[in-house]
Scaffold this active site. Structure first.
Site, PDB file in Angstrom:
ATOM      1  N   GLY A 258       0.845  -1.193   0.000  1.00 27.43           N
ATOM      2  CA  GLY A 258       0.000   0.000   0.000  1.00 27.43           C
ATOM      3  C   GLY A 258       0.875   1.236   0.000  1.00 27.43           C
ATOM      4  O   GLY A 258       2.094   1.160   0.230  1.00 27.43           O
TER       5      GLY A 258
ATOM      6  N   ALA B 160      -0.452   4.539   4.345  1.00 25.46           N
ATOM      7  CA  ALA B 160      -1.732   3.817   4.186  1.00 25.46           C
ATOM      8  C   ALA B 160      -2.157   3.140   5.485  1.00 25.46           C
ATOM      9  O   ALA B 160      -3.339   2.875   5.706  1.00 25.46           O
ATOM     10  CB  ALA B 160      -1.618   2.785   3.068  1.00 25.46           C
ATOM     11  N   GLY B 161      -1.161   2.818   6.330  1.00 28.81           N
ATOM     12  CA  GLY B 161      -1.473   2.120   7.583  1.00 28.81           C
ATOM     13  C   GLY B 161      -0.852   0.732   7.662  1.00 28.81           C
ATOM     14  O   GLY B 161      -1.200  -0.062   8.546  1.00 28.81           O
ATOM     15  N   LYS B 162       0.085   0.438   6.760  1.00 30.52           N
ATOM     16  CA  LYS B 162       0.700  -0.894   6.719  1.00 30.52           C
ATOM     17  C   LYS B 162       1.380  -1.242   8.042  1.00 30.52           C
ATOM     18  O   LYS B 162       1.148  -2.315   8.601  1.00 30.52           O
ATOM     19  CB  LYS B 162       1.761  -0.980   5.603  1.00 30.52           C
ATOM     20  CG  LYS B 162       1.244  -0.734   4.208  1.00 30.52           C
ATOM     21  CD  LYS B 162       2.350  -0.851   3.172  1.00 30.52           C
ATOM     22  CE  LYS B 162       3.499   0.131   3.327  1.00 30.52           C
ATOM     23  NZ  LYS B 162       3.174   1.543   3.133  1.00 30.52           N
ATOM     24  N   SER B 163       2.228  -0.352   8.540  1.00 29.71           N
ATOM     25  CA  SER B 163       2.998  -0.649   9.759  1.00 29.71           C
ATOM     26  C   SER B 163       2.064  -0.778  10.964  1.00 29.71           C
ATOM     27  O   SER B 163       2.272  -1.641  11.828  1.00 29.71           O
ATOM     28  CB  SER B 163       4.032   0.445  10.032  1.00 29.71           C
ATOM     29  OG  SER B 163       4.935   0.516   8.967  1.00 29.71           O
TER      30      SER B 163
ATOM     31  N   SER C  61       6.082  -1.850  -1.735  1.00 36.12           N
ATOM     32  CA  SER C  61       6.163  -2.830  -2.845  1.00 36.12           C
ATOM     33  C   SER C  61       5.232  -2.403  -3.979  1.00 36.12           C
ATOM     34  O   SER C  61       4.225  -3.056  -4.244  1.00 36.12           O
ATOM     35  CB  SER C  61       5.861  -4.247  -2.355  1.00 36.12           C
ATOM     36  OG  SER C  61       4.799  -4.335  -1.436  1.00 36.12           O
TER      37      SER C  61
HETATM   38  S1  PPS Z   1       9.448   0.243  -1.476  1.00 36.72           S
HETATM   39  O1  PPS Z   1       8.831   1.086  -2.510  1.00 36.72           O
HETATM   40  O2  PPS Z   1       8.639  -0.958  -1.181  1.00 36.72           O
HETATM   41  O3  PPS Z   1      10.829  -0.117  -1.840  1.00 36.72           O
HETATM   42  O4  PPS Z   1       9.482   1.159  -0.167  1.00 36.72           O
HETATM   43  P1  PPS Z   1       9.663   0.692   1.360  1.00 36.72           P
HETATM   44  O5  PPS Z   1      10.885  -0.136   1.518  1.00 36.72           O
HETATM   45  O6  PPS Z   1       8.392   0.130   1.865  1.00 36.72           O
HETATM   46  O7  PPS Z   1       9.976   2.061   2.103  1.00 36.72           O
HETATM   47  C1  PPS Z   1       8.959   3.020   2.253  1.00 36.72           C
HETATM   48  C2  PPS Z   1       9.285   3.982   3.398  1.00 36.72           C
HETATM   49  O8  PPS Z   1      10.368   4.829   3.033  1.00 36.72           O
HETATM   50  C3  PPS Z   1      10.071   6.181   3.368  1.00 36.72           C
HETATM   51  N1  PPS Z   1      10.311   6.953   2.139  1.00 36.72           N
HETATM   52  C4  PPS Z   1       9.655   6.856   0.960  1.00 36.72           C
HETATM   53  N2  PPS Z   1       8.554   6.176   0.567  1.00 36.72           N
HETATM   54  C5  PPS Z   1       8.164   6.297  -0.741  1.00 36.72           C
HETATM   55  N3  PPS Z   1       8.790   7.066  -1.644  1.00 36.72           N
HETATM   56  C6  PPS Z   1       9.895   7.772  -1.290  1.00 36.72           C
HETATM   57  N4  PPS Z   1      10.538   8.518  -2.202  1.00 36.72           N
HETATM   58  C7  PPS Z   1      10.359   7.683   0.061  1.00 36.72           C
HETATM   59  N5  PPS Z   1      11.404   8.247   0.734  1.00 36.72           N
HETATM   60  C8  PPS Z   1      11.355   7.785   1.987  1.00 36.72           C
HETATM   61  C9  PPS Z   1       8.685   6.239   3.945  1.00 36.72           C
HETATM   62  O9  PPS Z   1       8.847   6.415   5.342  1.00 36.72           O
HETATM   63  C10 PPS Z   1       8.090   4.862   3.663  1.00 36.72           C
HETATM   64  O10 PPS Z   1       7.445   4.297   4.788  1.00 36.72           O
HETATM   65  P2  PPS Z   1       5.837   4.057   4.865  1.00 36.72           P
HETATM   66  O11 PPS Z   1       5.684   3.261   6.132  1.00 36.72           O
HETATM   67  O12 PPS Z   1       5.440   3.275   3.643  1.00 36.72           O
HETATM   68  O13 PPS Z   1       5.235   5.414   4.946  1.00 36.72           O
END
Ligand code: PPS
Length: 197
Positions: A32, A36-39, A106
């Site tokens: 998501g 989105a609330g994944k963690s 992802s």
């Molecule tokens: S991925 O796309 O699956 O490889 O990303 P992921 O490893 O889940 O990492 C997402 C978390 O990294 C932080 N972050 C960003 N997210 C998206 N885009 C960019 N450019 C970015 N830069 C830093 C962010 O805290 C994401 O955490 P979540 O928990 O998803 O908010």
């Protein structure tokens, strides 16, 4: 991959490890948008499973990116490599007999399909944490959307980097309708049925 490698036969196989643990190993793969609330769901889910006596492990995007994947950024290629490594780790934990919860954006269907292949189709449950971009941006728990809109973060998912929603996830959590206890209960319910199947 290097050449001259030979797969080694192991005395204890995955089925025997699972029997020793007394549980059916699986990867619960949460996908998501950022925010989105994944963690939040992954943590509450792990707590509920541990309270039921299950042996679990939670792989979370931010944490994994501070260790195993600290060399990776957010280009498409780096996200692909991030998910490839996470899938391999999840596969090892499933092989060890654990219930793995992974919480990564992802964003690409192809990478999630590869993860399913690596882990094994029969031990992979895809959970779409479906929160619309506008709501993630409204919540903006880490202030990242604000920075992305200002151009301070490049390649931000949903802004200038794509998110491809699952076409046919095993479970879809609509966080606008399902509160946290409901979301966890729905996943546990699915898992109960999956374990009995
Ligand atoms: S991925 O796309 O699956 O490889 O990303 P992921 O490893 O889940 O990492 C997402 C978390 O990294 C932080 N972050 C960003 N997210 C998206 N885009 C960019 N450019 C970015 N830069 C830093 C962010 O805290 C994401 O955490 P979540 O928990 O998803 O908010």
């Amino acid at each position: 991959m290097s050449t001259n490698l030979m797969s080694q036969a192991l005395a204890v196989d995955a089925a025997r490890r699972a029997r020793a643990k007394g549980q059916k190993p699986v990867a619960l793969w949460l996908t998501g948008l950022s925010g989105a609330g994944k963690s939040t769901i992954a943590n509450a889910l792990e707590l509920a499973l541990v309270e039921r006596g299950r042996h679990t492990y939670l792989l979370d995007g931010d944490n994994v990116r501070m260790g195993l994947c600290r060399d990776l950024g957010f280009s498409d290629a780096d996200r692909e490599e991030n998910i490839r490594r996470v899938a391999e780790v999840a596969h090892l934990f499933v092989d060890a007999g654990l219930i793995v919860i992974s919480a990564f954006i992802s964003p690409f269907r192809r990478d999630r399909a590869i993860a399913r292949e690596v882990i094994g189709n029969g031990a992979f449950i895809e959970i779409f944490v479906d929160t619309p971009l506008a709501e993630c941006e409204r919540r903006d728990p880490k202030g990242l959307y604000g920075k992305a809109r200002q151009g301070l973060i490049k390649n931000f998912t949903g802004i200038d980097s794509a998110y491809e929603p699952p076409v046919d996830p095993h479970i879809r959590i609509d966080t606008l309708k399902d509160d946290l206890p409901t979301a966890v209960a729905r996943i546990l319910d699915y898992l109960d049925k999956w374990e009995r199947a």
